[in-house]
Structure formats: C-alpha cells, structure tokens
Design a protein around this motif. Structure first.
Motif, short mmCIF file in Angstrom:
data_model
loop_
_atom_site.label_atom_id
_atom_site.label_comp_id
_atom_site.label_asym_id
_atom_site.label_seq_id
_atom_site.Cartn_x
_atom_site.Cartn_y
_atom_site.Cartn_z
N SER A 194 0.84 -1.21 0.00
CA SER A 194 0.00 0.00 0.00
C SER A 194 0.87 1.26 0.00
CB SER A 194 -0.94 -0.02 1.21
OG SER A 194 -0.18 -0.15 2.40
N VAL A 197 -0.50 3.97 -2.28
CA VAL A 197 -1.79 4.48 -1.78
C VAL A 197 -1.55 5.43 -0.60
CG1 VAL A 197 -3.98 3.79 -0.71
CG2 VAL A 197 -2.97 2.37 -2.51
N SER A 219 -2.93 -1.14 -7.67
CA SER A 219 -3.67 0.12 -7.61
C SER A 219 -3.59 0.82 -8.97
CB SER A 219 -3.13 1.01 -6.49
OG SER A 219 -1.76 1.22 -6.67
N ALA A 223 -1.45 6.47 -7.25
CA ALA A 223 -0.91 5.45 -6.34
C ALA A 223 -0.01 4.46 -7.06
CB ALA A 223 -2.07 4.71 -5.65
N ASP A 241 -1.23 -1.09 -14.65
CA ASP A 241 -1.87 -0.74 -13.38
C ASP A 241 -3.12 -1.59 -13.15
OD1 ASP A 241 -3.95 0.24 -14.90
OD2 ASP A 241 -3.59 2.35 -14.44
#
Ligand code: ATR
Length: 276
Positions: A194, A197, A219, A223, A241
């Motif tokens: 993450s 993000v 993501s 991000a 992506d």
C-alpha cells in the motif's frame, strides 16, 4: 417499484469508481439499480452493513480498510474469500444472512491473461507485500500457472504467514526485503503493497525486472505511478496498473448479483480515458 439497492463500503470512499462501473454494466442490460458509496469508519462497519442489508440491500462491494471485517461478518464464504481471509463482495442470502466472496485475484488474472494476453504459466513471480491485497491475489497467481512465487514483505513475519497459508513450499516461499538486490530477476512482479496508496514510494533495484517482465500494480492512478515508472526504467516488457483488474472484479460481483456477464472492455476503455 424502487430499484434494487447496492453499495460500496470503504473509508475513505469518495473517489471510488465502483458506482460508475456498476451503473455502466447495468445500462448494458437495461437494469435499474441504485448503487451508493458509503463511507464508514471501521468501528461502525458491521452496524452499517447490517443496516444496509436490513433495509433491502441486495449486494455490497467492500474496499479498504474493511475487507477482513467483511469476510468475518459473513456466514458463508467462497473458497477465494476463505483462502484470502478477506472479501470484496457481500451478497444477501435468502435467509437474510450474508455470503462473502473475493473476486480480486480472479479479476487480476483475467486482466493479465485476457485483456493483456499474457500467459502466466511458467513465470517466476515476485509478490511485494503480504497484507490483505497480497492475500487476495496469491493463490490465483499460482492457480494461473505461475511456477514460483517469491513473497517479500517489509515485515518478514507477514510474508512467512502468507507462504505458510499457501502451504506449497516448493512454489511459494519468502525472502527478506533487504535482500531484494540479491534475488536476481523475475518474469512477473506484482506490487501489492500500500506504499503508493499511502503516498510513499518503494526503493527497488532495477535488477529485479527480467527481459520479459510483467510488472503489475494492484492500484491505479497516482498510487501506481511510482512503481510503473520504476518498471519502465528497469526495462520491463509490460507495466500495467490495476484499473483493468478493478473492472474485472466488478464484473464478477455484477454476475453474482444479477446472473449476467457484463462486457468489460467498453467500461475499461471509458475509465482508461480518465486514467491515461
Ligand atoms: P492492503 O489491504 O492494501 O494490502 P494492508 O493489509 O495494510 O493493506 O497491507 C499493506 C502492505 O503494504 C503490507 O504488506 C505492508 O508491509 P508491512 O507488513 O511491513 O507493513 C506494505 N507496505 C506499506 N507501505 C510500505 C512501504 N513504504 N514499503 C514497503 N511495504 C509497504
């Protein structure tokens, strides 16, 4: 008659594309539906879901940070949800109880193999991250024929736990994040962290990307931009992506709820114009 009620639960949820995707799918079949985005904090998630389904909700998508809680709330779980321990789809059963599904991994594999026409069989894969997102795709990558999956996570215990849960030590094993520069190259690199993000970035050695490497970020938008820029500089053959994955996972949810398979390509093309 009131249209059937659907929703996506998350926190935050403001930028979710799910309402737009489900409305576009519904239009393909002339189905009337009401699909809302519901922002709810973790402490209130269970109560909000129960209220939604008690008030005639038919199905819900679930996104960060509620996927594990969604899985725990359900009385029935699909194999994918059971394996991942997380769910991105909740469906009301006839007795009012909830069924949990996880369509993330299947959606990702379909995006790679069908939209991008890449056969994953025989690939040596590197999975970056061992949180909920990584759990959601790991088994599907192996089921799609990825030969070996090296799981690397900043905190090694989480990577070990995922590899243990998979239980195929000859195919799925862990290495330390600090040793990334010594691991050689991979045909497939999946960013399931993450970091993007959260507004951070990963420091990855370029040596990881082999000549036919497919680099995939779960993501999309800003991000994913750091990882995809790294992949291109590293010479990866594909840098993709997760926008297509999002549309495919939504299509699986739509089929669970409506019994109809929507066309994903036109919806993907429309979103791609927004996230070029
Ligand atoms: P998600 O549901 O998006 O997977 P998560 O379950 O909180 O969210 O998992 C986040 C993953 O991203 C974890 O693997 C986390 O690593 P740690 O277990 O070490 O926390 C990883 N992650 C987040 N930020 C990162 C960063 N800056 N560098 C490397 N890994 C990161």
């Amino acid at each position: 008659m009131q249209p059937a009620q659907f929703a996506v639960f998350g926190h935050p949820i403001g930028h979710s594309l799910s309402p737009q995707i489900h409305r576009a799918f519904a239009q393909q079949f002339g189905i009337a539906l009401d699909y809302r985005a519901i922002d709810v904090a973790p402490a209130d998630f269970a109560a909000a879901v129960q209220r939604f389904f008690a008030e005639d909700g038919v199905g819900a998508n679930v996104t960060l940070p509620h996927k594990a809680a969604a899985c725990a709330l359900a009385s029935q779980r699909s194999l994918a949800a059971t394996r991942a321990g997380t769910a991105n789809v909740l469906t009301r059963l006839e007795d009012g109880q909830l069924a949990a599904h996880n369509t993330d991994g299947a959606g990702m594999v379909r995006d790679i193999t069908e939209r991008h026409s890449v056969d994953l069989r025989g690939h040596d894969g590197l999975l970056l991250g061992a949180g909920g997102a990584a759990h959601g795709v790991a088994w599907n990558l192996l089921d799609a024929g990825v030969e070996t999956l090296t799981i690397v996570n900043r905190s090694p215990a989480a990577a070990d736990a995922l590899a243990d849960a998979i239980g195929e030590p000859a195919r799925a094993h862990t290495r330390y994040w600090e040793d990334l520069a010594d691991l050689g190259s991979f045909d497939l690199i999946v960013n399931a962290t993450s970091a993007g993000v959260l507004g951070g970035s990963l420091q990855l050695p370029f040596s990881l990307a082999g000549a036919r490497a497919l680099c995939y970020d779960l993501s999309y938008g800003v991000a994913a931009s750091g990882f995809l820029a790294w992949a291109k500089t590293a010479g990866a053959r594909y840098a993709i992506d997760g926008l297509g994955m999002l549309v495919e996972t939504a299509a699986d949810a739509f089929e669970l709820w409506h019994g109809k398979r929507p066309q994903t390509d036109p919806v993907y093309a429309q979103l791609r114009r927004q996230y070029s």
